[in-house]
Every structure is written in C-alpha cells, then in structure tokens.
Design a protein around this motif. Structure first.
Motif, PDB file in Angstrom:
ATOM      1  N   VAL A 154       0.870  -1.179   0.000  1.00 41.24           N
ATOM      2  CA  VAL A 154       0.000   0.000   0.000  1.00 41.24           C
ATOM      3  C   VAL A 154       0.907   1.230   0.000  1.00 41.24           C
ATOM      4  CG1 VAL A 154      -1.797   1.261   1.228  1.00 41.24           C
ATOM      5  CG2 VAL A 154      -1.843  -1.228   1.178  1.00 41.24           C
ATOM      6  N   VAL A 155       1.216   1.715  -1.196  1.00 38.99           N
ATOM      7  CA  VAL A 155       2.096   2.882  -1.323  1.00 38.99           C
ATOM      8  C   VAL A 155       1.588   3.910  -2.331  1.00 38.99           C
ATOM      9  CG1 VAL A 155       4.218   1.683  -0.601  1.00 38.99           C
ATOM     10  CG2 VAL A 155       3.582   1.695  -3.005  1.00 38.99           C
ATOM     11  N   SER A 156       0.459   3.636  -2.985  1.00 42.91           N
ATOM     12  CA  SER A 156      -0.008   4.528  -4.053  1.00 42.91           C
ATOM     13  C   SER A 156      -0.229   5.957  -3.594  1.00 42.91           C
ATOM     14  CB  SER A 156      -1.300   3.988  -4.674  1.00 42.91           C
ATOM     15  OG  SER A 156      -1.029   2.800  -5.369  1.00 42.91           O
ATOM     16  N   ASN A 157      -0.792   6.129  -2.410  1.00 46.67           N
ATOM     17  CA  ASN A 157      -1.041   7.493  -1.931  1.00 46.67           C
ATOM     18  C   ASN A 157      -0.138   7.851  -0.747  1.00 46.67           C
ATOM     19  OD1 ASN A 157      -2.203   5.855  -0.050  1.00 46.67           O
ATOM     20  ND2 ASN A 157      -4.118   6.996   0.103  1.00 46.67           N
ATOM     21  N   LYS A 158       0.953   7.141  -0.586  1.00 45.73           N
ATOM     22  CA  LYS A 158       1.916   7.399   0.487  1.00 45.73           C
ATOM     23  C   LYS A 158       3.136   8.104  -0.107  1.00 45.73           C
ATOM     24  CE  LYS A 158      -0.495   4.957   3.445  1.00 45.73           C
ATOM     25  NZ  LYS A 158      -1.022   5.442   4.688  1.00 45.73           N
ATOM     26  N   LYS A 159       3.102   9.420  -0.107  1.00 43.54           N
ATOM     27  CA  LYS A 159       4.164  10.182  -0.758  1.00 43.54           C
ATOM     28  C   LYS A 159       4.959  11.055   0.198  1.00 43.54           C
ATOM     29  CE  LYS A 159       1.627  10.163  -5.056  1.00 43.54           C
ATOM     30  NZ  LYS A 159       1.002  10.925  -6.122  1.00 43.54           N
ATOM     31  N   GLY A 160       4.563  11.097   1.457  1.00 44.83           N
ATOM     32  CA  GLY A 160       5.260  11.937   2.425  1.00 44.83           C
ATOM     33  C   GLY A 160       6.713  11.556   2.603  1.00 44.83           C
ATOM     34  N   PHE A 161       7.015  10.264   2.593  1.00 44.52           N
ATOM     35  CA  PHE A 161       8.404   9.836   2.762  1.00 44.52           C
ATOM     36  C   PHE A 161       9.246  10.212   1.548  1.00 44.52           C
ATOM     37  CE2 PHE A 161       6.720   6.319   0.391  1.00 44.52           C
ATOM     38  CZ  PHE A 161       7.787   5.701  -0.234  1.00 44.52           C
ATOM     39  N   ILE A 162       8.624  10.289   0.380  1.00 40.66           N
ATOM     40  CA  ILE A 162       9.345  10.709  -0.823  1.00 40.66           C
ATOM     41  C   ILE A 162       9.686  12.193  -0.719  1.00 40.66           C
ATOM     42  CG2 ILE A 162       9.152  11.030  -3.327  1.00 40.66           C
ATOM     43  CD1 ILE A 162       9.531   8.108  -2.546  1.00 40.66           C
ATOM     44  N   LYS A 163       8.733  12.995  -0.281  1.00 43.72           N
ATOM     45  CA  LYS A 163       8.983  14.424  -0.100  1.00 43.72           C
ATOM     46  C   LYS A 163      10.107  14.646   0.909  1.00 43.72           C
ATOM     47  CE  LYS A 163       6.816  18.795   1.096  1.00 43.72           C
ATOM     48  NZ  LYS A 163       5.579  19.476   1.515  1.00 43.72           N
ATOM     49  N   TYR A 164      10.064  13.919   1.995  1.00 45.57           N
ATOM     50  CA  TYR A 164      11.089  14.015   3.033  1.00 45.57           C
ATOM     51  C   TYR A 164      12.460  13.625   2.466  1.00 45.57           C
ATOM     52  CZ  TYR A 164      13.113  13.489   7.698  1.00 45.57           C
ATOM     53  OH  TYR A 164      13.903  13.607   8.812  1.00 45.57           O
ATOM     54  N   ALA A 165      12.509  12.524   1.701  1.00 42.59           N
ATOM     55  CA  ALA A 165      13.761  12.065   1.101  1.00 42.59           C
ATOM     56  C   ALA A 165      14.311  13.103   0.128  1.00 42.59           C
ATOM     57  CB  ALA A 165      13.553  10.732   0.395  1.00 42.59           C
ATOM     58  N   LEU A 166      13.438  13.769  -0.604  1.00 43.01           N
ATOM     59  CA  LEU A 166      13.883  14.824  -1.525  1.00 43.01           C
ATOM     60  C   LEU A 166      14.402  16.042  -0.758  1.00 43.01           C
ATOM     61  CD1 LEU A 166      11.079  14.605  -4.227  1.00 43.01           C
ATOM     62  CD2 LEU A 166      13.521  14.174  -4.590  1.00 43.01           C
ATOM     63  N   GLN A 167      13.742  16.400   0.328  1.00 43.81           N
ATOM     64  CA  GLN A 167      14.167  17.576   1.086  1.00 43.81           C
ATOM     65  C   GLN A 167      15.553  17.404   1.692  1.00 43.81           C
ATOM     66  OE1 GLN A 167      10.764  17.872   3.735  1.00 43.81           O
ATOM     67  NE2 GLN A 167       9.995  19.649   2.612  1.00 43.81           N
ATOM     68  N   PHE A 168      15.926  16.162   1.992  1.00 47.00           N
ATOM     69  CA  PHE A 168      17.214  15.930   2.634  1.00 47.00           C
ATOM     70  C   PHE A 168      18.203  15.173   1.752  1.00 47.00           C
ATOM     71  CE2 PHE A 168      14.260  16.795   6.009  1.00 47.00           C
ATOM     72  CZ  PHE A 168      14.986  17.691   6.790  1.00 47.00           C
ATOM     73  N   GLY A 169      17.803  14.847   0.530  1.00 47.16           N
ATOM     74  CA  GLY A 169      18.704  14.180  -0.406  1.00 47.16           C
ATOM     75  C   GLY A 169      19.097  12.777   0.028  1.00 47.16           C
ATOM     76  N   PHE A 194      11.255 -17.872  -4.299  1.00 48.92           N
ATOM     77  CA  PHE A 194      10.353 -18.309  -3.235  1.00 48.92           C
ATOM     78  C   PHE A 194       9.110 -18.991  -3.803  1.00 48.92           C
ATOM     79  CE2 PHE A 194      12.729 -14.505  -2.092  1.00 48.92           C
ATOM     80  CZ  PHE A 194      13.521 -15.039  -1.084  1.00 48.92           C
ATOM     81  N   SER A 195       9.262 -19.608  -4.966  1.00 52.18           N
ATOM     82  CA  SER A 195       8.180 -20.342  -5.636  1.00 52.18           C
ATOM     83  C   SER A 195       6.957 -19.467  -5.878  1.00 52.18           C
ATOM     84  CB  SER A 195       7.782 -21.581  -4.814  1.00 52.18           C
ATOM     85  OG  SER A 195       8.888 -22.429  -4.633  1.00 52.18           O
ATOM     86  N   LEU A 196       7.177 -18.224  -6.206  1.00 49.62           N
ATOM     87  CA  LEU A 196       6.084 -17.288  -6.460  1.00 49.62           C
ATOM     88  C   LEU A 196       6.124 -16.757  -7.882  1.00 49.62           C
ATOM     89  CD1 LEU A 196       6.421 -15.236  -3.153  1.00 49.62           C
ATOM     90  CD2 LEU A 196       4.697 -16.960  -3.671  1.00 49.62           C
ATOM     91  N   SER A 197       6.639 -17.550  -8.805  1.00 46.44           N
ATOM     92  CA  SER A 197       6.836 -17.047 -10.172  1.00 46.44           C
ATOM     93  C   SER A 197       5.530 -16.631 -10.834  1.00 46.44           C
ATOM     94  CB  SER A 197       7.568 -18.073 -11.032  1.00 46.44           C
ATOM     95  OG  SER A 197       6.874 -19.298 -11.015  1.00 46.44           O
ATOM     96  N   GLN A 198       4.392 -17.144 -10.377  1.00 39.75           N
ATOM     97  CA  GLN A 198       3.105 -16.741 -10.958  1.00 39.75           C
ATOM     98  C   GLN A 198       2.485 -15.546 -10.235  1.00 39.75           C
ATOM     99  OE1 GLN A 198       2.094 -18.193 -13.803  1.00 39.75           O
ATOM    100  NE2 GLN A 198       3.995 -19.337 -13.638  1.00 39.75           N
ATOM    101  N   SER A 199       3.068 -15.134  -9.135  1.00 42.00           N
ATOM    102  CA  SER A 199       2.514 -14.048  -8.324  1.00 42.00           C
ATOM    103  C   SER A 199       2.829 -12.690  -8.925  1.00 42.00           C
ATOM    104  CB  SER A 199       3.072 -14.084  -6.900  1.00 42.00           C
ATOM    105  OG  SER A 199       2.657 -15.235  -6.238  1.00 42.00           O
ATOM    106  N   GLU A 200       1.939 -11.753  -8.657  1.00 40.84           N
ATOM    107  CA  GLU A 200       2.130 -10.361  -9.040  1.00 40.84           C
ATOM    108  C   GLU A 200       2.014  -9.510  -7.793  1.00 40.84           C
ATOM    109  OE1 GLU A 200       2.931  -9.168 -12.071  1.00 40.84           O
ATOM    110  OE2 GLU A 200       2.992 -11.238 -12.778  1.00 40.84           O
ATOM    111  N   LEU A 201       2.814  -8.477  -7.694  1.00 41.07           N
ATOM    112  CA  LEU A 201       2.721  -7.542  -6.594  1.00 41.07           C
ATOM    113  C   LEU A 201       1.572  -6.589  -6.865  1.00 41.07           C
ATOM    114  CD1 LEU A 201       3.862  -6.435  -3.932  1.00 41.07           C
ATOM    115  CD2 LEU A 201       5.345  -4.962  -5.301  1.00 41.07           C
ATOM    116  N   GLU A 202       0.611  -6.576  -5.974  1.00 38.46           N
ATOM    117  CA  GLU A 202      -0.525  -5.663  -6.099  1.00 38.46           C
ATOM    118  C   GLU A 202      -0.181  -4.385  -5.350  1.00 38.46           C
ATOM    119  OE1 GLU A 202      -5.318  -5.503  -5.153  1.00 38.46           O
ATOM    120  OE2 GLU A 202      -4.173  -7.291  -4.651  1.00 38.46           O
ATOM    121  N   VAL A 203      -0.065  -3.291  -6.078  1.00 37.16           N
ATOM    122  CA  VAL A 203       0.253  -1.993  -5.477  1.00 37.16           C
ATOM    123  C   VAL A 203      -1.046  -1.226  -5.298  1.00 37.16           C
ATOM    124  CG1 VAL A 203       1.540   0.158  -5.726  1.00 37.16           C
ATOM    125  CG2 VAL A 203       2.550  -1.985  -6.504  1.00 37.16           C
ATOM    126  N   LEU A 204      -1.402  -1.005  -4.058  1.00 39.44           N
ATOM    127  CA  LEU A 204      -2.630  -0.296  -3.723  1.00 39.44           C
ATOM    128  C   LEU A 204      -2.318   1.116  -3.284  1.00 39.44           C
ATOM    129  CD1 LEU A 204      -4.357  -3.087  -1.620  1.00 39.44           C
ATOM    130  CD2 LEU A 204      -4.730  -2.558  -4.009  1.00 39.44           C
TER     131      LEU A 204
END
Length: 147
Positions: A22-37, A137-147
């Motif tokens: 669940v990262v689609s609407n989680k952008k605060g950490f990106i802003k923080y990372a940009l502010q401090f490089g 990990f035997s998950l070759s058919q799995s897809e990561l669902e990004v919410l």
C-alpha cells in the motif's frame, strides 16, 4: 533507518497469500527524502503474506480504513488456531530482500510534480525488486498488487 510507508493501511489490507504493498497514496516519505537528499532503498518481505489471516476486504473496509486514518490498527489477524497471535509457518520462511538504492537529489521545497515523479520511480523499483526475486520463493506466478 527504515520506513514502512504502508503503515496501518497496509496491515488492514493484508490478505493471506496475496502480495500487496500500500504505497499509491503514500508520498510523504518521498517528499522528506527529496528535502534531505536521502538514498531510498526499496525492500520487500517475501513470505510475510502467509503468516496470518486477516478480515477480508469486503468486511467493514471503510470503517477499518477510518481507524487507520486515525492511527489505530484496523485489522483483526489470527495465526495458529490455539495461539492466534503466533504466525503460521511458511514453507520457506520470511525473507526481506533489499533492492538497489536510488540517491534522491536535495530539493529544499519539492513541487508536487517532483514528488510524483520520484514516487513513481520508487514504486517501479519496488515492483522490479519483487519481479526479480519472486522465483526464489516459488512465487513465479505471483504479481505484486500496489494499492
């Protein structure tokens, strides 16, 4: 140090056997990372989605998300039948894999467009990390669902 950007929302959307982030609407950490490089390193824990059962999404999802919005865990997990707080065993355990870090530029006041741009890069790095290692990990058919 490490951040878990999904927080309670990711825990509430946890589904047994389903790889989700669940990262689609989680952008605060990106802003923080940009502010401090900062150097941002994606990581994913393979096998974690097989440790507990949680309420299905269809059961009180809006109420659970409201709880998460107010910093309360909106989940009800259970593992072993006689000890529900103990996790279930997975055939391969839980393995956290770290990707290659991406050095973010230092921008004192990043614009929403810059935050969006670097957030997309992070989500792509996380998806690539999952796809690159899922076969281990035997998950070759799995897809990561990004919410």
């Amino acid at each position: 140090f490490g951040l878990l950007p999904g927080g309670f929302h990711e825990a509430a959307r946890f589904k047994y056997g389903k790889d989700r982030a669940v990262v689609s609407n989680k952008k605060g950490f990106i802003k923080y990372a940009l502010q401090f490089g900062y150097n941002v390193v994606p990581a994913y824990s393979f096998g974690e989605c097989y440790t507990y059962w949680n309420l299905p999404d269809r059961i009180l999802l809006r109420a659970r998300m409201w709880l998460c919005d107010h910093n309360l865990p909106g989940m009800l997990v259970f593992g072993w039948p006689f000890f529900p707080l103990l996790p279930l065993q997975t055939p391969w355990g839980i393995h956290t894999i770290h990707g290659k870090g991406r050095q973010f530029p230092k921008i004192d006041e990043p614009t929403p467009e810059e935050v969006d741009e670097y957030h997309k890069l992070f989500v792509q790095d996380l998806s690539d990390l999952f796809d690159r290692h899922k076969h281990r990990f035997s998950l070759s058919q799995s897809e990561l669902e990004v919410l």
